[in-house]
Scaffold this active site. Structure first.
Site, PDB file in Angstrom:
ATOM      1  CD  GLU A 119      -1.418  11.145  -4.307  1.00 49.51           C
ATOM      2  OE1 GLU A 119      -1.017  10.233  -5.101  1.00 49.51           O
ATOM      3  OE2 GLU A 119      -2.001  10.883  -3.046  1.00 49.51           O
ATOM      4  CG  HIS A 176       0.688   8.830   6.556  1.00 51.37           C
ATOM      5  ND1 HIS A 176       1.401   7.685   6.126  1.00 51.37           N
ATOM      6  CD2 HIS A 176      -0.446   8.683   5.794  1.00 51.37           C
ATOM      7  CE1 HIS A 176       0.823   7.321   4.857  1.00 51.37           C
ATOM      8  NE2 HIS A 176      -0.209   7.866   4.966  1.00 51.37           N
TER       9      HIS A 176
END
Lengths: 343, 326
Positions: free
Chosen positions: B60, B129
């Protein structure tokens, strides 16, 4: 690629080798500019005319001079908070660098960035980044743009040995290798991350080069105190990048004479270490190189005097310069020039 | 006019901008050949090819850093962070690099990029999440933050974000991907910083974002049919820039303020709006502003637990009714 251990002695005789007299004099001048400007920055601290923090490159001048000296216009530099040297090496005027350190309106960013964020887009200095590792992926992005556009510029990313232990280093190396990006990663291994020896906290002897194989890259360690060695390594890496051969990772062995930052007297160094490195001082070494190639003492002294005068003049200009206008406090937060976040 | 899912609107929005401008490129994990883990990028790889739609490693920091470097030097990247929770692993770029580069360089460095990311709860994915993290971004000077609630807004705001010269964090709601809406044919370009009155009303103003917009609308219908309460519902759409004119204008008519926020309670965007209302519209208010939020908890995975955590249609309606009729 020249390795530290098999470095050849300086050749005698003609100046017309692969580097040449004109380039050598330029490499020398750049190193002296960095030495004098960094020393002046330190002196100005002691006079409380430079506030905040500062990270000097005294002793590491050859790395900056060699890599910048091998760049073409349009090549891009990405620096760390220890970025004065790399900024000066791209030709950014001394007065703008010292002015920024002193928080004056003539500073490179009018005092909005400071010592750790020197940026001059017109000189290809795409920023100095104060978060360890952050700029390695950013340099990848600039290189990706060059690849995408078919441009031939190279992105060159400088960082210290300590950076090799942060995640972004490894993400960027893999990313650059997989995408075959025209980026050159330059590790300045000055033996200390901040206060702690890099060898105390790293699993391998050469923190950058010994990781290169993980990313399918050759292991490159060079003498970072010899501007010729650095220059040649840079040329080779840039040529590879421009030819589509992908990234390089080059570990330059060097040494910083001052502490990590101005707050650090560097008392952790073993006795005699600094003195040993000073015997291989990059500027002293390069003066000997110039003499070996037949450059006269007067030419060397002339450069020294010219640079000294430039730094003196820049210092006086900065001392006399106005502080930034207060209304820049809120400019350039957004692209419309201001800081409005609501209507 | 066609009916489109929110998911397909993402695809159409990206395709619209990539067709318009060859400098728009798109990177992320599994976005290319795989079509995205939420299937919100299906077909883009085939349409625009592997050079413009490029799969990345699970890195990321590299994704956002590369997007920034490309943006600084002339491209207009769209970068995907698969789940918005993962912004935490590359927060340096969101917090320190994108938004400060222009300021620190005295305007020399530009950072025109879009980070699009799957945000929000309802999918039973648990605490790492499912979060609504738009507030993490809202608080940072230099960023723009948008969160569309409808397929049409996805396309229009995506276009506005890609064309914007500043870094924009684009929050797509995972629980909206399957929802449908009418979308006009042809190019759609919206503007950042405009809230939308999605249901006019006279008794109270309800501010909502993303998944909370359809819930606030359903609550408003319930309040009307069951209690005769007529609520105005505003889709805030863009947290930065923030359209306070539309919001304060509504408040001047309805005199009551409710916020419906999916985020945990502390420092939610609604707190900022209540603060603005207190500061600038105090005498318009006939009662205390009320924030309806998720409690200050990590989100649980089990469906029953998650359902009582997020503001529901029933909870919104009950809270508004209690405030207005007590």
């Amino acid at each position: 690629m020249a390795k530290l251990e098999d470095r050849a002695p300086a050749p005698k005789g003609s100046l017309n080798d692969d580097i040449g007299e004109e380039k050598r004099l330029a490499l020398y001048r750049t190193q002296v500019v960095i030495r004098e400007a960094e020393q002046r920055a330190y002196d100005l601290f002691l006079q409380n005319l430079v506030k905040g923090t500062s990270h000097l490159s005294l002793g590491q001048e050859a790395v900056a001079a060699g890599f910048a000296g091998a760049m073409r216009p349009g090549d891009l530099s990405f620096c760390t908070y220890r970025g004065h040297a790399h900024t000066l090496a791209r030709g950014v005027p001394i007065v703008q660098v010292l002015g920024e350190l002193m928080g004056r309106d003539i500073g490179l960013m009018r005092g909005k960035g400071g010592s750790m964020h020197l940026t001059s887009v017109e000189h290809g200095v795409m920023g100095s980044y104060a978060i360890i590792g952050a700029h390695l992926p950013i340099a990848c992005g600039a290189a990706w743009r060059a690849q995408y556009k078919g441009a031939k510029d190279v992105s060159v990313c400088f960082f210290g040995d300590g950076t090799t232990n942060i995640g972004a280093f490894h993400e960027a190396l893999n990313f650059a290798a997989v995408w075959k990006l025209p980026v050159v990663f330059v590790c300045e291994n000055n033996l200390y991350m901040e206060y702690t020896p890099i060898s105390d906290v790293t699993a391998v002897k050469h923190p950058a080069a010994d990781r290169a194989a993980s990313y399918g890259l050759p292991r490159i360690v060079i003498d970072g105190n010899d501007a010729d060695v650095v220059y040649r390594a840079a040329i080779e890496a840039y040529d590879k990048a421009r030819a589509g051969g992908g990234p390089s990772l080059i570990e330059c062995m060097t040494y910083r004479y001052s502490g990590h930052s101005r707050a650090d007297p560097a008392k952790y160094r073993p006795e005699g270490e600094l003195e040993r490195w000073k015997e291989r001082d990059p500027i002293k070494l390069y003066r000997e190189r110039l003499r070996a190639f037949g450059v006269g003492e007067d030419a060397i002294l002339r450069i020294d005097a010219e640079v000294k005068r430039e730094v003196d003049e820049a210092t006086e200009q900065c001392k006399a310069a106005a502080p930034p206008a207060l209304d820049i406090l809120t400019t350039d937060v957004y692209a419309d020039g201001g800081f409005a976040w609501r209507n | 006019m066609a009916e489109l899912t929110y998911r397909d609107a993402v695809i159409r929005g990206i395709a619209q901008e990539m067709t318009r401008d060859p400098d728009v490129v798109f990177i992320g994990e599994d976005i290319g050949k795989a079509g995205g883990v939420f299937k919100a990028t299906v077909g883009l790889y085939d349409q625009f090819g592997p050079v413009r739609v490029r799969d990345t490693p699970i890195s990321e920091q590299a994704i956002l850093g590369a997007a920034m470097g490309a943006a600084m030097t002339g491209l207009k990247p769209i970068a995907e962070i698969m789940f918005s929770d993962f912004i935490a692993v590359c927060f340096d770029y969101i917090a320190n690099e994108f938004p400060k580069s222009r300021y620190m360089s005295n305007g020399q460095v530009k950072c025109p990029l879009v980070v699009r990311t799957g945000n929000g709860g309802g999918a039973r994915f648990g605490a790492q999440h499912s979060q609504s993290v738009e507030n993490w971004c809202m608080m940072i000077p230099g960023l723009k933050v948008v969160a569309p609630s409808s397929p049409r807004d996805v396309i229009g705001l995506m276009a506005a974000a890609v064309r914007d010269p500043d870094p924009v964090i684009f929050f797509e709601h995972k629980s909206l991907y399957a929802t449908k809406g009418e979308v006009p044919d042809g190019e759609i370009v919206d503007t950042l910083g405009s809230a939308k009155i999605v249901r006019p009303g006279k008794d109270a103003t309800i501010l909502a974002l993303a998944l909370m917009v359809p819930r606030a609308l359903a609550a408003a219908e319930k309040l009307k049919s069951e209690h005769g309460i007529d609520c105005e519902v505003i889709d805030v759409r863009s947290l930065v820039p923030l359209d306070t004119k539309t919001i304060l204008g509504s408040l001047a008519r309805t005199h009551r303020l409710f916020t419906v926020e999916e985020n945990p309670r502390l420092c939610g965007w609604g707190a900022e709006l209540v603060s603005i209302a207190a500061d600038e519209a105090f005498y318009d208010l006939d009662g205390p502003p009320v924030r309806i939020t998720t409690p200050h908890i990590p989100l649980p995975a089990a469906d029953l637990l998650e359902d009582i955590a997020l503001p529901s249609v029933e909870r919104i309606a009950e809270r508004v009714q209690r405030s207005l009729q007590s």
